[in-house]
Design an enzyme around this catalytic site. Structure first.
Site, short mmCIF file in Angstrom:
data_model
loop_
_atom_site.label_atom_id
_atom_site.label_comp_id
_atom_site.label_asym_id
_atom_site.label_seq_id
_atom_site.Cartn_x
_atom_site.Cartn_y
_atom_site.Cartn_z
N LEU A 135 0.95 -1.14 0.04
CA LEU A 135 0.04 0.00 0.05
C LEU A 135 0.79 1.47 0.07
O LEU A 135 0.65 2.11 -0.65
CB LEU A 135 -0.92 0.09 1.18
N GLU A 137 3.70 3.97 -0.38
CA GLU A 137 4.66 4.53 -1.54
C GLU A 137 5.69 5.44 -1.05
O GLU A 137 5.56 6.13 0.03
CB GLU A 137 3.78 5.09 -2.57
N ARG A 278 21.50 -10.37 39.14
CA ARG A 278 22.61 -9.59 39.34
C ARG A 278 22.58 -9.23 40.78
O ARG A 278 21.63 -8.70 41.11
CB ARG A 278 22.00 -8.42 38.52
N GLY A 349 21.56 -2.18 33.05
CA GLY A 349 22.64 -1.15 32.92
C GLY A 349 23.55 -1.18 31.73
O GLY A 349 23.11 -1.46 30.65
N GLU A 373 2.05 -0.17 9.92
CA GLU A 373 0.48 -0.43 9.88
C GLU A 373 -0.04 0.64 10.43
O GLU A 373 -1.33 0.71 11.29
CB GLU A 373 -0.11 -1.65 10.48
N GLU A 377 0.38 8.31 15.91
CA GLU A 377 -0.31 9.60 15.60
C GLU A 377 -1.61 9.13 14.85
O GLU A 377 -2.82 9.68 15.05
CB GLU A 377 0.55 10.60 14.92
#
Length: 389
Positions: A135, A137, A278, A349, A373, A377
């Site tokens: 779709l 361009e 950790r 980290g 897709e 916004e």
């Protein structure tokens, strides 16, 4: 009337037996076939075609396609489970599975005639063929109404000239569903969908994009130079292409929400495990409030994204209009994926910035979800239009 029971039945998103089976199958397959080569594909930007043929044998290339056409015959909840579970392992593979299923295959499934379905769906659903969908361009991303790729009628044929870009499987796809202009610029009924096979004279792949993330999912141009396509390759009616595309994108946005959900879950699980292993100041970093609160927020947002995504999937499965709900799921889940991946890098980290550790890849892959897709916004535009009607 017991309102509580009514509400509970309406929003029962508990995993079905099929979803549990799909999750386990993908976890087992991913451990041996995807995870060991994930970074190799990412570094080389190789699109692993053979992997997708294997995924086809598992039924994951035609999740929504009925059994009669060689598909798995599942619904949207199973489809969301499949995409999110694959994306948890590798976002690139999840993206390609989503694009193949919901766009190319989905377009033919929903709008193709009996002959087109019989010809193309068995090859796509089994992974024998890879599908692409065009779709966008170069100068018309969200502004699809101003597309410049044109099909001109010549007897029983259409001659197509122009180009599409940012096309998933643009080079490797065996068949593409492409929406091109057959009427006036800006006319929502001036675009038509065509099925075009690889090797058709005048139809070729252009530049393959060098991307930030999702690097094992191929993105390339499609180029049309006096490409002659028989009228039998038109999907639906002439002029219906754009309207069809909007409906396909409703389902496609659920795919991207599922993709986002999987990436977020993968990043979260990696960060959670690392935070327990950790040690700093003689205790696991998960015991520090600064880390534990991050994990709490990440888990909560993932759960909210999951509910929105499965709600949209359940509605789609019932044949309801999901324009607003799919946009909401896509908007929220994609932004959560970026946020969770970002926090996962922070929890790791310095090691989060190193490619030997998993979260930098989730971080790079996540960003596409807020763009592909329909950008975040555009989702806000879709949602606002729906609620202001």
């Amino acid at each position: 009337m017991n309102l509580t029971n009514e509400v509970e039945s309406a929003i029962d998103f508990g995993e079905s037996e099929n979803q549990q089976m799909i999750s386990q199958m993908i976890a087992d397959f991913g451990k041996t076939e995807i995870k060991p080569r994930s970074m190799e594909w990412d570094e080389s930007q190789e699109f692993p075609v053979e992997l997708f043929k294997k995924l086809g044998t598992l039924g994951l290339m035609g999740v929504l396609v009925p059994h009669e056409f060689g598909g798995s015959g599942f619904g949207y909840p199973e489809y969301v489970t499949a995409i999110s579970e694959i994306a948890k392992i590798d976002g690139s593979i999840g993206l390609s599975i989503a694009a193949h299923n919901s766009l190319c295959t989905g377009h033919i499934l929903h709008f193709g005639n009996a002959e087109q379905k019989k010809k193309y769906l068995p090859k796509l659903a089994t992974g024998e063929w890879i599908g692409a969908w065009g779709l966008t361009e170069p100068n018309t991303g969200s502004d699809a109404g101003n597309m410049r790729t044109v099909a001109v009628a010549e007897g029983d044929y259409f001659v197509i000239n122009g180009a599409k870009n940012f096309i998933t499987h643009g080079k490797s796809g065996n068949v593409a569903v492409v929406i091109v202009r057959t009427g006036a610029v800006g006319d929502s009924h001036g675009m038509t969908a065509f099925i075009i096979e690889k090797g058709t004279p005048g139809f070729s792949a252009g530049k393959k994009e060098n991307k930030l993330g999702m690097r094992a999912s191929e993105t390339a141009e499609l180029i049309f130079s006096d490409c002659r396509i028989h009228k039998s390759q038109v999907i639906g009616k002439i002029g219906d292409g754009f309207v069809q595309s909007l409906k396909i994108l409703d389902g496609g946005r659920i795919s991207i929400a599922a993709l986002s959900l999987g990436i977020a879950q993968g990043a979260f699980e990696a960060a959670l495990q690392y935070s327990k292993e950790r040690h700093q100041f003689n205790k696991p970093i998960s015991s520090f409030q600064g880390i534990s609160f991050k994990l709490a927020e990440m888990a909560t947002k993932i759960e909210a994204a999951k509910l929105l995504t499965f709600q949209a999937a359940a509605m789609k499965n019932r044949g309801e209009n999901v324009t607003k709900e799919s946009a909401m799921a896509k908007l929220f889940a994609s932004e959560v994926a970026v946020e969770v991946a970002n926090e996962a890098v922070q929890i790791f980290g310095g090691y989060g910035y190193i490619k030997d550790f998993p979260v930098e890849k989730y971080y790079r892959d996540a960003k596409l979800c807020t763009i592909g897709e329909g950008t975040s916004e555009i989702q806000k535009l879709v949602i606002s239009r729906a609620i202001l009607k």
